[in-house]
Write a protein that holds these residues in place. Structure first.
Motif, PDB file in Angstrom:
ATOM      1  N   SER A  89      80.773  46.182 -15.392  1.00 57.84           N
ATOM      2  CA  SER A  89      81.895  46.867 -14.753  1.00 57.84           C
ATOM      3  C   SER A  89      81.405  48.018 -13.889  1.00 57.84           C
ATOM      4  CB  SER A  89      82.866  47.397 -15.815  1.00 57.84           C
ATOM      5  OG  SER A  89      83.407  46.338 -16.565  1.00 57.84           O
ATOM      6  N   LEU A  90      80.439  48.775 -14.414  1.00 58.95           N
ATOM      7  CA  LEU A  90      79.880  49.886 -13.642  1.00 58.95           C
ATOM      8  C   LEU A  90      79.133  49.392 -12.405  1.00 58.95           C
ATOM      9  CD1 LEU A  90      78.541  52.182 -16.522  1.00 58.95           C
ATOM     10  CD2 LEU A  90      80.478  52.633 -14.989  1.00 58.95           C
ATOM     11  N   THR A  91      78.443  48.261 -12.587  1.00 57.56           N
ATOM     12  CA  THR A  91      77.716  47.684 -11.456  1.00 57.56           C
ATOM     13  C   THR A  91      78.669  47.263 -10.352  1.00 57.56           C
ATOM     14  OG1 THR A  91      75.972  46.892 -12.932  1.00 57.56           O
ATOM     15  CG2 THR A  91      76.108  45.880 -10.747  1.00 57.56           C
ATOM     16  N   LEU A  92      79.775  46.610 -10.751  1.00 59.28           N
ATOM     17  CA  LEU A  92      80.776  46.187  -9.761  1.00 59.28           C
ATOM     18  C   LEU A  92      81.408  47.383  -9.063  1.00 59.28           C
ATOM     19  CD1 LEU A  92      82.547  43.284 -11.700  1.00 59.28           C
ATOM     20  CD2 LEU A  92      81.054  43.079  -9.697  1.00 59.28           C
ATOM     21  N   LEU A  93      81.671  48.432  -9.837  1.00 60.32           N
ATOM     22  CA  LEU A  93      82.261  49.637  -9.269  1.00 60.32           C
ATOM     23  C   LEU A  93      81.299  50.283  -8.273  1.00 60.32           C
ATOM     24  CD1 LEU A  93      84.479  51.791  -9.163  1.00 60.32           C
ATOM     25  CD2 LEU A  93      83.398  52.888 -11.143  1.00 60.32           C
ATOM     26  N   VAL A 143      79.455  51.269  -2.632  1.00 61.62           N
ATOM     27  CA  VAL A 143      78.419  51.124  -1.611  1.00 61.62           C
ATOM     28  C   VAL A 143      78.960  50.378  -0.396  1.00 61.62           C
ATOM     29  CG1 VAL A 143      76.217  50.015  -1.053  1.00 61.62           C
ATOM     30  CG2 VAL A 143      76.480  51.279  -3.198  1.00 61.62           C
ATOM     31  N   VAL A 144      79.702  49.291  -0.649  1.00 61.65           N
ATOM     32  CA  VAL A 144      80.278  48.499   0.446  1.00 61.65           C
ATOM     33  C   VAL A 144      81.234  49.358   1.268  1.00 61.65           C
ATOM     34  CG1 VAL A 144      81.826  46.586   0.992  1.00 61.65           C
ATOM     35  CG2 VAL A 144      80.004  46.275  -0.693  1.00 61.65           C
ATOM     36  N   VAL A 145      82.071  50.132   0.580  1.00 58.91           N
ATOM     37  CA  VAL A 145      83.028  50.999   1.281  1.00 58.91           C
ATOM     38  C   VAL A 145      82.296  52.032   2.133  1.00 58.91           C
ATOM     39  CG1 VAL A 145      84.789  52.779   0.972  1.00 58.91           C
ATOM     40  CG2 VAL A 145      84.889  50.680  -0.375  1.00 58.91           C
ATOM     41  N   LEU A 146      81.248  52.634   1.564  1.00 57.45           N
ATOM     42  CA  LEU A 146      80.485  53.642   2.295  1.00 57.45           C
ATOM     43  C   LEU A 146      79.769  53.043   3.501  1.00 57.45           C
ATOM     44  CD1 LEU A 146      78.940  55.716  -0.647  1.00 57.45           C
ATOM     45  CD2 LEU A 146      80.718  56.457   0.944  1.00 57.45           C
ATOM     46  N   VAL A 147      79.172  51.863   3.313  1.00 54.67           N
ATOM     47  CA  VAL A 147      78.465  51.204   4.410  1.00 54.67           C
ATOM     48  C   VAL A 147      79.427  50.847   5.534  1.00 54.67           C
ATOM     49  CG1 VAL A 147      77.213  49.119   5.080  1.00 54.67           C
ATOM     50  CG2 VAL A 147      76.561  50.349   3.009  1.00 54.67           C
ATOM     51  N   LEU A 148      80.577  50.277   5.165  1.00 55.42           N
ATOM     52  CA  LEU A 148      81.574  49.913   6.179  1.00 55.42           C
ATOM     53  C   LEU A 148      82.102  51.151   6.894  1.00 55.42           C
ATOM     54  CD1 LEU A 148      83.584  47.117   4.314  1.00 55.42           C
ATOM     55  CD2 LEU A 148      81.929  46.837   6.163  1.00 55.42           C
ATOM     56  N   GLY A 149      82.296  52.236   6.141  1.00 49.54           N
ATOM     57  CA  GLY A 149      82.770  53.464   6.751  1.00 49.54           C
ATOM     58  C   GLY A 149      81.744  54.054   7.703  1.00 49.54           C
ATOM     59  N   ALA A 150      80.477  54.035   7.286  1.00 50.57           N
ATOM     60  CA  ALA A 150      79.410  54.555   8.148  1.00 50.57           C
ATOM     61  C   ALA A 150      79.267  53.704   9.407  1.00 50.57           C
ATOM     62  CB  ALA A 150      78.092  54.592   7.379  1.00 50.57           C
TER      63      ALA A 150
END
Length: 351
Positions: A20-24, A29-36
């Protein structure tokens, strides 16, 4: 089938805590990468929009004459040349280093103009929003040497060295245009080396290198850029710099190579000469305003098929450099802007 109707929280409860922590973490990370990525591409788009506005805007810039108190309209790079050579000096908080460099430069120019009647010159000092007395020092030289030979352009706020050089180039009057740093790290007499190389390259494309007025006009029509180089001093620099500075510089040079390709060993030397025709194409296309505009110039030369070459120059380390180790991160970011902006066609190159 019943599991299909379970709430997400119930499914999460069945997963191990570590998963669960890994998925979170992966989701964050995906959100941050897409935002960057979104911010990066928005930055590229914004730079392109600003450049388009600057290309179409009518300049209202002027030079101030401290002797007559009149405002002298700025010429345009599209106007016919009125001088043989223009020297463009970007300056930001250079009140201490500028006087010695300007004195040496103007002494050389006056001596050469006395010996060669066709050698006419101007020096443009671009004050890039200095917070010290740089403009006061510069205007003192205008008073002594008159506004026809020395001019000061005030940018109001700090934009960056690239923008200061661009403004100077676009408002110069020379057949040949030389950018040089305000610290005098490269001897102004070395402009003769770059000048000779420009003439040699012009001769290859059937432009006469003779120093008459008519041939000088033809020389300015050739599209040539010659870069001063400190590459011959690299071994000495490697021996005196700390290991981590050498590591960072080698890494930076690798990124430059991947961005602009081979051909120029020292892109960052602040001593570069352009014919008027080459400057017109390059500085109406350039986007970057700070550190890596030099690399962008190399990139543009290749894509606009402007002849370029490199000439070894004398160079001395002058205390007071504004380049810090943190600046390399900004440089790498700008190199990415070049690669993506031009590579994806977001930035158009106008010929």
């Amino acid at each position: 089938m019943a599991a299909a109707g379970w709430p997400l929280s119930a499914v999460t409860d069945l997963l191990p805590a570590s998963l669960s922590l890994t998925l979170l973490f992966a989701s964050l990370v995906v959100v941050l990468v897409l935002g960057a990525a979104a911010a990066f591409f928005e930055n590229i788009r914004a730079i392109g929009c600003v450049h388009l506005l600057e290309r179409t805007a009518v300049s209202a810039a002027f030079f101030e004459d401290p002797n007559s108190l009149n405002k002298v309209p700025c010429p345009s790079i599209y106007d016919p040349a009125e001088k043989y050579i223009s020297l463009i000096i970007p300056a930001y908080n250079e009140e201490h280093r500028l006087p010695e460099a300007l004195t040496e430069t103007l002494n050389y120019l006056k001596q050469r103009s006395s010996a060669e009647k066709s050698f006419t010159y101007e020096v443009l000092i671009i004050d890039d929003g200095s917070t010290d007395h740089t403009s006061k020092v510069a205007f003192e030289f205008v008073r002594r040497h008159k506004i026809d030979n020395v001019r000061v352009l005030l940018l109001g706020r700090n934009h960056g060295k690239g923008e200061a050089v661009r403004k100077g180039m676009l408002h110069s009057r020379g057949e040949l245009l030389l950018m040089l740093d305000a610290d005098g790290a490269t001897k102004v007499t070395d402009l003769e080396k770059l000048e000779a190389k420009v003439r040699a390259l012009a001769k290859k494309v059937e432009f006469s290198p003779a120093p008459s007025a008519s041939s000088s006009q033809r020389l300015s029509d050739a599209e040539i850029a010659v870069f001063g180089s400190r590459a011959h001093l690299e071994k000495q620099a490697l021996a005196t710099r700390k290991w981590y500075r050498n590591f960072l510089m080698k890494g930076f040079h690798l990124v430059v190579l991947l961005t602009a390709g081979p051909g120029v060993k020292d892109t960052q030397c602040g001593f570069k000469m352009f014919t008027r025709a080459a400057a017109r194409k390059l500085f109406t296309n350039i986007r970057l305003k700070r550190w890596c505009f030099d690399v962008e110039l190399v990139y543009l030369c290749k894509h606009l098929r402007i002849q370029m070459d490199e000439v070894a120059v004398n160079w001395t380390e002058i205390p007071g450099s504004k380049v810090q180790m943190t600046s390399i991160l900004h440089m790498v970011f700008e190199l990415l802007l070049i690669k993506v902006g031009y590579g994806l066609g977001i930035w158009k190159i106008y010929s």
